[in-house]
Design a protein around this motif. Structure first.
Motif, PDB file in Angstrom:
ATOM      1  N   ASP A 112       0.829  -1.209   0.000  1.00  0.00           N
ATOM      2  CA  ASP A 112       0.000   0.000   0.000  1.00  0.00           C
ATOM      3  C   ASP A 112       0.863   1.258   0.000  1.00  0.00           C
ATOM      4  O   ASP A 112       0.405   2.318  -0.446  1.00  0.00           O
ATOM      5  CB  ASP A 112      -0.943  -0.014   1.214  1.00  0.00           C
ATOM      6  N   ASP A 159      -1.529   4.616   0.429  1.00  0.00           N
ATOM      7  CA  ASP A 159      -1.099   5.509   1.503  1.00  0.00           C
ATOM      8  C   ASP A 159      -0.529   4.765   2.708  1.00  0.00           C
ATOM      9  O   ASP A 159      -0.535   5.283   3.822  1.00  0.00           O
ATOM     10  CB  ASP A 159      -2.271   6.401   1.933  1.00  0.00           C
ATOM     11  N   ASP A 195      -1.382   2.279   4.676  1.00  0.00           N
ATOM     12  CA  ASP A 195      -2.116   1.951   5.909  1.00  0.00           C
ATOM     13  C   ASP A 195      -2.871   0.615   5.831  1.00  0.00           C
ATOM     14  O   ASP A 195      -3.571   0.259   6.782  1.00  0.00           O
ATOM     15  CB  ASP A 195      -3.096   3.080   6.281  1.00  0.00           C
ATOM     16  N   HIS A 196      -2.725  -0.121   4.747  1.00  0.00           N
ATOM     17  CA  HIS A 196      -3.575  -1.318   4.615  1.00  0.00           C
ATOM     18  C   HIS A 196      -3.268  -2.380   5.670  1.00  0.00           C
ATOM     19  O   HIS A 196      -4.191  -3.007   6.194  1.00  0.00           O
ATOM     20  CB  HIS A 196      -3.493  -1.904   3.206  1.00  0.00           C
ATOM     21  N   ASN A 212      -4.739  -1.112   8.901  1.00  0.00           N
ATOM     22  CA  ASN A 212      -6.208  -1.173   8.824  1.00  0.00           C
ATOM     23  C   ASN A 212      -6.714  -2.592   9.065  1.00  0.00           C
ATOM     24  O   ASN A 212      -7.638  -2.814   9.861  1.00  0.00           O
ATOM     25  CB  ASN A 212      -6.686  -0.714   7.437  1.00  0.00           C
ATOM     26  N   ALA A 240     -10.962   2.678   2.890  1.00  0.00           N
ATOM     27  CA  ALA A 240     -11.916   2.118   1.921  1.00  0.00           C
ATOM     28  C   ALA A 240     -12.174   0.647   2.209  1.00  0.00           C
ATOM     29  O   ALA A 240     -13.291   0.140   2.038  1.00  0.00           O
ATOM     30  CB  ALA A 240     -11.362   2.274   0.505  1.00  0.00           C
ATOM     31  N   SER A 241     -11.142  -0.059   2.662  1.00  0.00           N
ATOM     32  CA  SER A 241     -11.272  -1.509   2.817  1.00  0.00           C
ATOM     33  C   SER A 241     -12.232  -1.907   3.939  1.00  0.00           C
ATOM     34  O   SER A 241     -12.815  -2.988   3.879  1.00  0.00           O
ATOM     35  CB  SER A 241      -9.902  -2.143   3.042  1.00  0.00           C
ATOM     36  N   GLY A 259     -18.437  -0.350  -4.315  1.00  0.00           N
ATOM     37  CA  GLY A 259     -17.210   0.308  -4.761  1.00  0.00           C
ATOM     38  C   GLY A 259     -17.216   0.691  -6.232  1.00  0.00           C
ATOM     39  O   GLY A 259     -16.289   1.360  -6.698  1.00  0.00           O
ATOM     40  N   MET A 265      -9.507  -5.675  -4.630  1.00  0.00           N
ATOM     41  CA  MET A 265      -9.766  -6.918  -3.898  1.00  0.00           C
ATOM     42  C   MET A 265     -10.653  -7.876  -4.700  1.00  0.00           C
ATOM     43  O   MET A 265     -10.570  -9.086  -4.539  1.00  0.00           O
ATOM     44  CB  MET A 265     -10.405  -6.616  -2.541  1.00  0.00           C
ATOM     45  N   ARG A 324      -7.439   4.585  -4.225  1.00  0.00           N
ATOM     46  CA  ARG A 324      -6.282   5.490  -4.253  1.00  0.00           C
ATOM     47  C   ARG A 324      -5.285   5.169  -5.348  1.00  0.00           C
ATOM     48  O   ARG A 324      -4.674   6.079  -5.920  1.00  0.00           O
ATOM     49  CB  ARG A 324      -5.522   5.396  -2.932  1.00  0.00           C
ATOM     50  N   ASP A 326      -1.822  -5.433  -5.957  1.00  0.00           N
ATOM     51  CA  ASP A 326      -2.802  -4.666  -5.186  1.00  0.00           C
ATOM     52  C   ASP A 326      -2.869  -5.159  -3.738  1.00  0.00           C
ATOM     53  O   ASP A 326      -3.017  -6.358  -3.492  1.00  0.00           O
ATOM     54  CB  ASP A 326      -4.189  -4.788  -5.830  1.00  0.00           C
ATOM     55  N   GLY A 339      -5.245  -4.810  -1.428  1.00  0.00           N
ATOM     56  CA  GLY A 339      -6.536  -5.404  -1.054  1.00  0.00           C
ATOM     57  C   GLY A 339      -6.724  -6.797  -1.643  1.00  0.00           C
ATOM     58  O   GLY A 339      -7.289  -7.688  -0.996  1.00  0.00           O
TER      59      GLY A 339
HETATM   60  P1  ADP Z   1      -7.546   3.218   1.649  1.00  0.00           P
HETATM   61  O1  ADP Z   1      -7.442   3.060   0.156  1.00  0.00           O
HETATM   62  O2  ADP Z   1      -8.706   4.058   2.057  1.00  0.00           O
HETATM   63  O3  ADP Z   1      -6.244   3.657   2.263  1.00  0.00           O
HETATM   64  P2  ADP Z   1      -6.925   0.495   2.392  1.00  0.00           P
HETATM   65  O4  ADP Z   1      -5.498   0.876   2.148  1.00  0.00           O
HETATM   66  O5  ADP Z   1      -7.204  -0.189   3.679  1.00  0.00           O
HETATM   67  O6  ADP Z   1      -7.881   1.754   2.238  1.00  0.00           O
HETATM   68  O7  ADP Z   1      -7.415  -0.491   1.249  1.00  0.00           O
HETATM   69  C1  ADP Z   1      -6.985  -0.345  -0.079  1.00  0.00           C
HETATM   70  C2  ADP Z   1      -7.564  -1.479  -0.907  1.00  0.00           C
HETATM   71  O8  ADP Z   1      -8.983  -1.368  -0.978  1.00  0.00           O
HETATM   72  C3  ADP Z   1      -7.087  -1.476  -2.345  1.00  0.00           C
HETATM   73  O9  ADP Z   1      -5.864  -2.158  -2.495  1.00  0.00           O
HETATM   74  C4  ADP Z   1      -8.227  -2.156  -3.086  1.00  0.00           C
HETATM   75  O10 ADP Z   1      -8.035  -3.567  -3.144  1.00  0.00           O
HETATM   76  C5  ADP Z   1      -9.421  -1.883  -2.213  1.00  0.00           C
HETATM   77  N1  ADP Z   1     -10.298  -0.908  -2.830  1.00  0.00           N
HETATM   78  C6  ADP Z   1     -10.176   0.439  -2.825  1.00  0.00           C
HETATM   79  N2  ADP Z   1     -11.195   1.009  -3.502  1.00  0.00           N
HETATM   80  C7  ADP Z   1     -11.979  -0.005  -3.941  1.00  0.00           C
HETATM   81  C8  ADP Z   1     -13.201  -0.080  -4.719  1.00  0.00           C
HETATM   82  N3  ADP Z   1     -13.830   1.030  -5.142  1.00  0.00           N
HETATM   83  N4  ADP Z   1     -13.712  -1.310  -4.962  1.00  0.00           N
HETATM   84  C9  ADP Z   1     -13.102  -2.424  -4.531  1.00  0.00           C
HETATM   85  N5  ADP Z   1     -11.953  -2.419  -3.805  1.00  0.00           N
HETATM   86  C10 ADP Z   1     -11.403  -1.232  -3.526  1.00  0.00           C
END
Ligand code: ADP
Ligand code: MG
Length: 200
Positions: free
Chosen positions: A29, A34, A36-37, A40, A78-79, A120, A129, A169, A182, A184
């Protein structure tokens, strides 16, 4: 047949896997997001296991509903809402059955995946994801084999490397998102690996 205990063990194994792999998820991530995944997912699944330990649930559906709610309320990114939607929708689909088959789980997760896509606005190939969730769920639905499903999800995550991100993002990077896995999709593959681990 899979009972509530199996689902509780699945969530505990998912939390352990996310904890083990948190640094890797954050590294991925940091490259296209950013950074933080990992944090998170770790925070979210720690809250899930805490809730399920404090109050064990009587049915598979209830386990997933509680897990989904905890993810939504503890993960800001987002996750959180996306994984929360996946598990809540799947939990709803399982209803109040005391035991379910792997095929019923696949169908329920399929409903969850559809809800994630709707929330999403993403589709397969957008480098999210969904690129691990869809092949994992499809493989599980075909044969009910958790090891096959885990492999399909891991291959789906690996297949995001050459993709151009169209959602989230990573999409802000445009062409620069190409060449990186990716985050997610990587954590989604961990959920299937945890399922395989618990079923073994
Ligand atoms: P953020 O993007 O808010 O920092 P996270 O880093 O926890 O949240 O999660 C990022 C992951 O979320 C991405 O790698 C992707 O797999 C998933 N993701 C982001 N936006 C979407 C979307 N619109 N639909 C499906 N999965 C998404
Ligand atoms: Mg992030």
């Amino acid at each position: 047949m899979l009972d509530a205990g199996f689902f509780q063990r699945w969530m505990a194994a998912a939390a352990a896997a996310v904890d083990r792999e948190a640094d890797r998820l954050t590294d991925l991530d940091s490259t296209i997001g950013d950074a933080d995944h990992g944090a998170n997912m770790r925070r979210g699944f720690a809250a899930v296991t805490a809730a399920l330990e404090a109050e064990p649930q009587p049915t598979p559906g209830a386990v997933l509903l509680v897990a989904g709610r905890r993810l939504v309320s503890t993960v800001g990114g987002a996750s959180g809402p996306l994984y929360g939607t996946l598990l809540r929708r799947a939990g709803k689909a399982l209803g109040d059955a005391a035991e379910v088959t792997p095929q019923a789980l696949a169908e329920a997760l399929g409903a969850g995946v559809a809800a994630v896509a709707q929330l999403g606005g993403a589709a397969a190939g957008d480098k999210t994801m969904l690129d691990a969730l869809e092949p994992g769920v499809d493989a599980l639905g075909r044969g009910g084999d958790f090891a096959v499903a885990a492999r399909a999800a891991a291959e789906g995550a690996a297949a995001t490397v050459p993709m151009l991100a169209r959602k989230g993002r990573a999409s802000y990077l445009g062409e620069r998102s190409v060449g990186h896995q990716d985050p997610g999709a990587t954590s989604s593959a961990l959920l299937f690996a945890a399922l395989e681990e618990v079923a073994a």
